[in-house]
Design a protein around this motif. Structure first.
Motif, mmCIF file in Angstrom:
data_model
loop_
_atom_site.group_PDB
_atom_site.id
_atom_site.type_symbol
_atom_site.label_atom_id
_atom_site.label_comp_id
_atom_site.label_asym_id
_atom_site.label_seq_id
_atom_site.Cartn_x
_atom_site.Cartn_y
_atom_site.Cartn_z
ATOM 1 N N ARG A 1 -5.036 -23.495 1.830
ATOM 2 C CA ARG A 1 -5.276 -24.886 2.223
ATOM 3 C C ARG A 1 -4.781 -25.129 3.643
ATOM 4 O O ARG A 1 -4.330 -26.194 3.988
ATOM 5 C CB ARG A 1 -4.598 -25.846 1.253
ATOM 6 C CG ARG A 1 -5.140 -25.696 -0.156
ATOM 7 C CD ARG A 1 -4.719 -26.837 -1.031
ATOM 8 N NE ARG A 1 -5.372 -28.072 -0.662
ATOM 9 C CZ ARG A 1 -5.557 -29.094 -1.478
ATOM 10 N NH1 ARG A 1 -5.153 -29.031 -2.707
ATOM 11 N NH2 ARG A 1 -6.144 -30.195 -1.060
ATOM 12 N N GLY A 2 -4.873 -24.091 4.474
ATOM 13 C CA GLY A 2 -4.416 -24.214 5.862
ATOM 14 C C GLY A 2 -5.333 -25.103 6.686
ATOM 15 O O GLY A 2 -6.455 -25.411 6.290
ATOM 16 N N ARG A 3 -4.830 -25.498 7.860
ATOM 17 C CA ARG A 3 -5.567 -26.399 8.756
ATOM 18 C C ARG A 3 -6.506 -25.565 9.622
ATOM 19 O O ARG A 3 -6.071 -24.688 10.371
ATOM 20 C CB ARG A 3 -4.545 -27.131 9.612
ATOM 21 C CG ARG A 3 -5.064 -28.256 10.451
ATOM 22 C CD ARG A 3 -3.852 -28.832 11.194
ATOM 23 N NE ARG A 3 -4.254 -29.726 12.266
ATOM 24 C CZ ARG A 3 -4.292 -31.045 12.133
ATOM 25 N NH1 ARG A 3 -3.955 -31.603 10.998
ATOM 26 N NH2 ARG A 3 -4.639 -31.805 13.153
ATOM 27 N N PHE B 1 -9.235 -18.100 5.195
ATOM 28 C CA PHE B 1 -8.417 -17.594 6.301
ATOM 29 C C PHE B 1 -7.393 -18.577 6.859
ATOM 30 O O PHE B 1 -6.253 -18.186 7.121
ATOM 31 C CB PHE B 1 -9.339 -17.113 7.437
ATOM 32 C CG PHE B 1 -9.874 -15.736 7.188
ATOM 33 C CD1 PHE B 1 -9.306 -14.625 7.785
ATOM 34 C CD2 PHE B 1 -10.940 -15.546 6.327
ATOM 35 C CE1 PHE B 1 -9.777 -13.351 7.536
ATOM 36 C CE2 PHE B 1 -11.437 -14.272 6.079
ATOM 37 C CZ PHE B 1 -10.858 -13.170 6.680
ATOM 38 N N ALA B 2 -7.779 -19.830 7.106
ATOM 39 C CA ALA B 2 -6.880 -20.764 7.791
ATOM 40 C C ALA B 2 -5.578 -20.912 7.022
ATOM 41 O O ALA B 2 -5.582 -21.155 5.810
ATOM 42 C CB ALA B 2 -7.555 -22.121 7.953
ATOM 43 N N GLY B 3 -4.478 -20.730 7.718
ATOM 44 C CA GLY B 3 -3.171 -20.883 7.091
ATOM 45 C C GLY B 3 -2.589 -19.593 6.533
ATOM 46 O O GLY B 3 -1.415 -19.532 6.189
ATOM 47 N N VAL B 4 -3.404 -18.545 6.457
ATOM 48 C CA VAL B 4 -2.914 -17.251 5.962
ATOM 49 C C VAL B 4 -2.193 -16.553 7.126
ATOM 50 O O VAL B 4 -2.601 -16.686 8.284
ATOM 51 C CB VAL B 4 -4.095 -16.392 5.455
ATOM 52 C CG1 VAL B 4 -3.639 -15.000 5.040
ATOM 53 C CG2 VAL B 4 -4.784 -17.102 4.281
ATOM 54 N N CYS B 5 -1.136 -15.793 6.853
ATOM 55 C CA CYS B 5 -0.345 -15.220 7.951
ATOM 56 C C CYS B 5 -1.185 -14.208 8.743
ATOM 57 O O CYS B 5 -2.112 -13.589 8.224
ATOM 58 C CB CYS B 5 0.955 -14.611 7.438
ATOM 59 S SG CYS B 5 0.809 -12.960 6.812
ATOM 60 N N GLY B 6 -0.825 -14.091 10.030
ATOM 61 C CA GLY B 6 -1.628 -13.302 10.966
ATOM 62 C C GLY B 6 -1.845 -11.863 10.532
ATOM 63 O O GLY B 6 -2.940 -11.326 10.652
ATOM 64 N N GLY B 7 -0.770 -11.224 10.009
ATOM 65 C CA GLY B 7 -0.888 -9.823 9.613
ATOM 66 C C GLY B 7 -1.932 -9.633 8.514
ATOM 67 O O GLY B 7 -2.734 -8.692 8.548
ATOM 68 N N PHE C 1 -10.798 -21.366 9.616
ATOM 69 C CA PHE C 1 -10.154 -20.319 10.417
ATOM 70 C C PHE C 1 -9.220 -20.986 11.409
ATOM 71 O O PHE C 1 -9.355 -22.164 11.713
ATOM 72 C CB PHE C 1 -11.187 -19.444 11.124
ATOM 73 C CG PHE C 1 -12.067 -20.164 12.108
ATOM 74 C CD1 PHE C 1 -13.080 -21.011 11.682
ATOM 75 C CD2 PHE C 1 -11.880 -20.005 13.481
ATOM 76 C CE1 PHE C 1 -13.885 -21.689 12.592
ATOM 77 C CE2 PHE C 1 -12.687 -20.671 14.394
ATOM 78 C CZ PHE C 1 -13.689 -21.508 13.941
ATOM 79 N N ASP C 2 -8.257 -20.190 11.889
ATOM 80 C CA ASP C 2 -7.283 -20.743 12.834
ATOM 81 C C ASP C 2 -7.090 -19.782 14.000
ATOM 82 O O ASP C 2 -7.834 -18.814 14.148
ATOM 83 C CB ASP C 2 -5.967 -21.084 12.109
ATOM 84 C CG ASP C 2 -5.357 -19.880 11.408
ATOM 85 O OD1 ASP C 2 -5.691 -18.731 11.785
ATOM 86 O OD2 ASP C 2 -4.554 -20.073 10.476
ATOM 87 N N ARG C 3 -6.057 -20.014 14.802
ATOM 88 C CA ARG C 3 -5.859 -19.178 15.997
ATOM 89 C C ARG C 3 -5.523 -17.733 15.626
ATOM 90 O O ARG C 3 -5.863 -16.812 16.350
ATOM 91 C CB ARG C 3 -4.768 -19.786 16.881
ATOM 92 C CG ARG C 3 -5.244 -21.061 17.537
ATOM 93 C CD ARG C 3 -4.312 -21.584 18.612
ATOM 94 N NE ARG C 3 -4.959 -22.721 19.253
ATOM 95 C CZ ARG C 3 -4.904 -23.973 18.798
ATOM 96 N NH1 ARG C 3 -4.228 -24.244 17.704
ATOM 97 N NH2 ARG C 3 -5.544 -24.945 19.418
ATOM 98 N N GLU C 4 -4.852 -17.539 14.503
ATOM 99 C CA GLU C 4 -4.568 -16.164 14.056
ATOM 100 C C GLU C 4 -5.871 -15.421 13.749
ATOM 101 O O GLU C 4 -5.982 -14.228 13.992
ATOM 102 C CB GLU C 4 -3.674 -16.183 12.804
ATOM 103 C CG GLU C 4 -2.299 -16.789 12.993
ATOM 104 C CD GLU C 4 -1.390 -15.906 13.846
ATOM 105 O OE1 GLU C 4 -1.765 -14.761 14.149
ATOM 106 O OE2 GLU C 4 -0.299 -16.383 14.209
#
Ligand SMILES: [Zn+2]
Length: 259
Positions: free
Chosen positions: A86-88, A99-105, A135-138
């Motif tokens: 439920r990331g931004r 993908f959004a909110g999931v850690c970069g690795g 999706f996010d910057r990661e």
């Protein structure tokens, strides 16, 4: 300057070996007859039960390779298409995301595996299509590491550069005439009806000479960001689309969903 008259790009989402076969022949027939070069958004390792509509099609990957040969652009459509985060998102059209909110690795791992899977099948993903626009910057960092620089998303009226990526907006879910700009029409073969594909065929027949492709867009467009005014228009378009989705959600029966 926005191109006048408008140009159109076709995008087909949720492609995987277990997708519903029903509407697919109608779509490939339109692609072939009008020599379209669509974006094919392929799920590398589908685990989304909503996209398991039939037994795995043994000819699926060969069909994707053939369409790629004919000029279609392959896009990485997430990894498993399971939207549990439920990331931004950078494009806020859905509350849920893969993908959004999931850690970069983890995101880098999923994207690397997804790209490797498609390449193992002879496909060369050059664009990114996020499940549920999430999706996010990661995600962008991970995509750049894999050499993917094109995002098919956003609601601007022309392609632009943002976050070091080239964005080709996707603003339409059914064919609609527009006066100016570059408009991507997204079709979901799993849920498209006979009427939907008939409407698409009629639209493509009427505007066949105005359909473009990713390669042509990359050649023609300056790599520049949106102006302040264009960003304002993009924000308003996002608000209108969110309102439209809310109205649609309220009409859906329990369990209905967007992607
Ligand atoms: Zn999808």
């Amino acid at each position: 300057m926005l191109p006048t008259p408008a140009q159109y790009l076709l995008r087909i989402d949720d492609l995987c070996p277990t997708m519903a076969a029903g509407r697919w022949p109608a779509l490939t027939s339109i692609i072939g007859e009008f020599r379209l070069r669509p974006i094919l958004a392929v799920v590398p390792e589908n685990r989304d039960p909503d996209l398991c509509r039939q037994n795995s099609d043994p000819h699926f990957w060969q069909e994707m390779r053939a369409l790629q040969e004919q000029g279609a652009t392959i896009a990485l459509h997430g990894y498993t298409h399971l939207c549990a985060s439920r990331g931004r998102s950078l494009v806020r059209l859905s509350r849920f995301s893969e993908f959004a909110g999931v850690c970069g690795g983890v995101q880098r791992n999923w994207i690397r595996r997804g790209v490797d899977r498609l390449r193992a099948e002879g496909l060369q993903p050059v664009a990114w299509v996020a499940p549920r626009h999430g999706f996010d910057r990661e995600t962008i960092v991970a995509l750049r590491e894999e050499g993917i620089r094109v995002i098919s998303d956003g609601l601007a009226r022309r392609p632009f550069v943002r976050e070091g990526m080239f964005w080709i907006p996707q603003q339409l879910w059914t064919p609609a005439e527009r006066r100016r700009g570059v408009w991507t029409i997204c079709i979901h073969p799993n849920t498209a009806t006979v009427e939907d594909t008939g409407q698409l065929r009629a639209f493509v027949r009427a505007y066949a000479d105005r359909f473009t492709c990713v390669e042509e867009i990359l050649e023609k467009w300056d790599q520049r960001p949106l102006t302040f005014g264009e960003r304002m228009c993009e924000g308003w378009a996002l608000q209108r689309q969110c309102a439209r989705q809310l109205r649609k959600r309220m009409r859906l029966p329990a369990g209905g969903s967007f992607r």
